[in-house]
Design a protein around this motif. Structure first.
Motif, PDB file in Angstrom:
ATOM      1  N   GLU A 148       0.715  -1.166   0.055  1.00  0.00           N
ATOM      2  CA  GLU A 148      -0.004  -0.004  -0.069  1.00  0.00           C
ATOM      3  C   GLU A 148       0.874   1.315   0.083  1.00  0.00           C
ATOM      4  O   GLU A 148       0.450   2.289  -0.546  1.00  0.00           O
ATOM      5  CB  GLU A 148      -1.167  -0.017   1.268  1.00  0.00           C
ATOM      6  N   GLU A 149       1.921   1.173   0.918  1.00  0.00           N
ATOM      7  CA  GLU A 149       2.832   2.467   0.772  1.00  0.00           C
ATOM      8  C   GLU A 149       3.457   2.528  -0.560  1.00  0.00           C
ATOM      9  O   GLU A 149       3.685   3.640  -0.910  1.00  0.00           O
ATOM     10  CB  GLU A 149       3.779   2.239   1.894  1.00  0.00           C
ATOM     11  N   ALA A 150       3.796   1.433  -1.323  1.00  0.00           N
ATOM     12  CA  ALA A 150       4.422   1.485  -2.428  1.00  0.00           C
ATOM     13  C   ALA A 150       3.544   2.104  -3.286  1.00  0.00           C
ATOM     14  O   ALA A 150       4.031   2.749  -4.460  1.00  0.00           O
ATOM     15  CB  ALA A 150       4.802   0.074  -2.902  1.00  0.00           C
ATOM     16  N   LEU A 151       2.338   1.728  -3.414  1.00  0.00           N
ATOM     17  CA  LEU A 151       1.368   2.406  -4.475  1.00  0.00           C
ATOM     18  C   LEU A 151       1.219   3.908  -4.176  1.00  0.00           C
ATOM     19  O   LEU A 151       1.050   4.435  -5.173  1.00  0.00           O
ATOM     20  CB  LEU A 151       0.060   1.652  -4.110  1.00  0.00           C
ATOM     21  N   ALA A 152       1.294   4.361  -3.002  1.00  0.00           N
ATOM     22  CA  ALA A 152       1.122   6.018  -2.882  1.00  0.00           C
ATOM     23  C   ALA A 152       2.348   6.377  -3.258  1.00  0.00           C
ATOM     24  O   ALA A 152       2.382   7.642  -3.847  1.00  0.00           O
ATOM     25  CB  ALA A 152       1.032   6.106  -1.263  1.00  0.00           C
ATOM     26  N   PHE A 161      -0.486  -2.102  -9.186  1.00  0.00           N
ATOM     27  CA  PHE A 161       0.293  -1.409  -9.643  1.00  0.00           C
ATOM     28  C   PHE A 161       0.158  -1.428 -11.190  1.00  0.00           C
ATOM     29  O   PHE A 161       0.239   0.008 -11.893  1.00  0.00           O
ATOM     30  CB  PHE A 161       1.732  -1.607  -9.436  1.00  0.00           C
ATOM     31  N   ARG A 162      -0.157  -2.235 -11.895  1.00  0.00           N
ATOM     32  CA  ARG A 162      -0.494  -2.341 -13.363  1.00  0.00           C
ATOM     33  C   ARG A 162      -1.566  -1.932 -13.649  1.00  0.00           C
ATOM     34  O   ARG A 162      -1.757  -1.566 -14.915  1.00  0.00           O
ATOM     35  CB  ARG A 162      -0.271  -3.959 -13.765  1.00  0.00           C
ATOM     36  N   GLN A 163      -2.387  -1.589 -12.809  1.00  0.00           N
ATOM     37  CA  GLN A 163      -3.902  -0.724 -12.926  1.00  0.00           C
ATOM     38  C   GLN A 163      -3.526   0.708 -13.181  1.00  0.00           C
ATOM     39  O   GLN A 163      -4.450   1.421 -13.664  1.00  0.00           O
ATOM     40  CB  GLN A 163      -4.887  -1.018 -12.008  1.00  0.00           C
ATOM     41  N   MET A 164      -2.301   1.153 -12.789  1.00  0.00           N
ATOM     42  CA  MET A 164      -1.934   2.348 -12.494  1.00  0.00           C
ATOM     43  C   MET A 164      -1.546   2.993 -13.979  1.00  0.00           C
ATOM     44  O   MET A 164      -0.821   2.401 -14.905  1.00  0.00           O
ATOM     45  CB  MET A 164      -1.000   2.939 -11.672  1.00  0.00           C
ATOM     46  N   PRO A 165      -2.034   4.190 -14.313  1.00  0.00           N
ATOM     47  CA  PRO A 165      -1.666   4.863 -15.587  1.00  0.00           C
ATOM     48  C   PRO A 165      -0.108   4.934 -15.713  1.00  0.00           C
ATOM     49  O   PRO A 165       0.425   5.416 -14.637  1.00  0.00           O
ATOM     50  CB  PRO A 165      -2.307   6.343 -15.763  1.00  0.00           C
ATOM     51  N   GLY A 166       0.507   4.566 -16.661  1.00  0.00           N
ATOM     52  CA  GLY A 166       2.040   4.889 -17.167  1.00  0.00           C
ATOM     53  C   GLY A 166       2.835   3.579 -16.396  1.00  0.00           C
ATOM     54  O   GLY A 166       3.907   3.625 -16.474  1.00  0.00           O
ATOM     55  N   SER A 167       2.153   2.667 -15.703  1.00  0.00           N
ATOM     56  CA  SER A 167       3.010   1.462 -15.318  1.00  0.00           C
ATOM     57  C   SER A 167       3.347   0.353 -16.123  1.00  0.00           C
ATOM     58  O   SER A 167       4.096  -0.363 -16.048  1.00  0.00           O
ATOM     59  CB  SER A 167       2.293   0.885 -14.051  1.00  0.00           C
ATOM     60  N   THR A 205       5.293   9.818  -7.962  1.00  0.00           N
ATOM     61  CA  THR A 205       6.205   9.758  -9.045  1.00  0.00           C
ATOM     62  C   THR A 205       6.389   8.455  -9.627  1.00  0.00           C
ATOM     63  O   THR A 205       6.947   7.251  -8.755  1.00  0.00           O
ATOM     64  CB  THR A 205       7.584  10.321  -8.650  1.00  0.00           C
ATOM     65  N   MET A 206       6.067   8.293 -10.825  1.00  0.00           N
ATOM     66  CA  MET A 206       6.072   6.735 -11.390  1.00  0.00           C
ATOM     67  C   MET A 206       7.550   6.317 -11.589  1.00  0.00           C
ATOM     68  O   MET A 206       8.570   7.135 -11.927  1.00  0.00           O
ATOM     69  CB  MET A 206       5.495   6.766 -12.808  1.00  0.00           C
ATOM     70  N   PRO A 207       7.962   5.223 -10.849  1.00  0.00           N
ATOM     71  CA  PRO A 207       9.511   4.750 -11.039  1.00  0.00           C
ATOM     72  C   PRO A 207       9.674   4.341 -12.182  1.00  0.00           C
ATOM     73  O   PRO A 207       8.898   3.876 -12.966  1.00  0.00           O
ATOM     74  CB  PRO A 207       9.325   3.662  -9.914  1.00  0.00           C
ATOM     75  N   SER A 208      11.257   4.078 -12.395  1.00  0.00           N
ATOM     76  CA  SER A 208      11.438   3.467 -13.784  1.00  0.00           C
ATOM     77  C   SER A 208      11.754   1.919 -13.619  1.00  0.00           C
ATOM     78  O   SER A 208      11.377   1.207 -14.771  1.00  0.00           O
ATOM     79  CB  SER A 208      13.018   3.896 -13.862  1.00  0.00           C
TER      80      SER A 208
END
Length: 121
Positions: free
Chosen positions: A36-40, A68-74, A45-48
């Protein structure tokens, strides 16, 4: 290209080891103690790239990867699964969720660094 790597593990000592290795190689590691903390942090800022453990409170590694895969840009962000678990069924679940690599703990820090460099080009 950004060199921001999100390190997700509920063990502070494991995170310190990974973060130290990445930092010495010129990466910008960001720590999270659970999924959960990682999603926040990924929303900020989207990581590389992402390195995630499996067995964590609140969200397991597989649950984190799915969210995470549901997030735009992931979509193009490589996720490396780092776990004590070695079962083929867990590996298949991780890949199905969106992980592209797998390493088993304990791990060699130089091998981990090599994997991160490889997935980031």
């Amino acid at each position: 290209m950004s060199r921001r790597v999100l390190v997700v593990d509920d063990s502070a000592s494991v995170r310190r080891l990974i973060v130290g290795t990445l930092r010495m190689a010129g990466f910008d590691p960001v720590e999270a103690g659970d999924g959960e903390e990682a999603l926040a942090k990924a929303r900020e800022t989207m990581p590389s790239a992402v390195i995630t453990d499996q067995n964590m409170p609140r969200l397991t590694g597989i649950e984190f990867i799915r969210a995470f895969r549901q997030m735009p840009g992931s979509a193009g962000v490589p996720v490396i699964f780092l776990s004590t678990e070695n079962a083929d069924a867990v590996k298949q679940q991780a890949r199905a969720a969106g992980a592209i690599g797998w390493m088993t703990k304990p791990f060699d820090d130089q091998k981990l660094l090599g994997v991160v460099k490889k997935v980031l080009g």
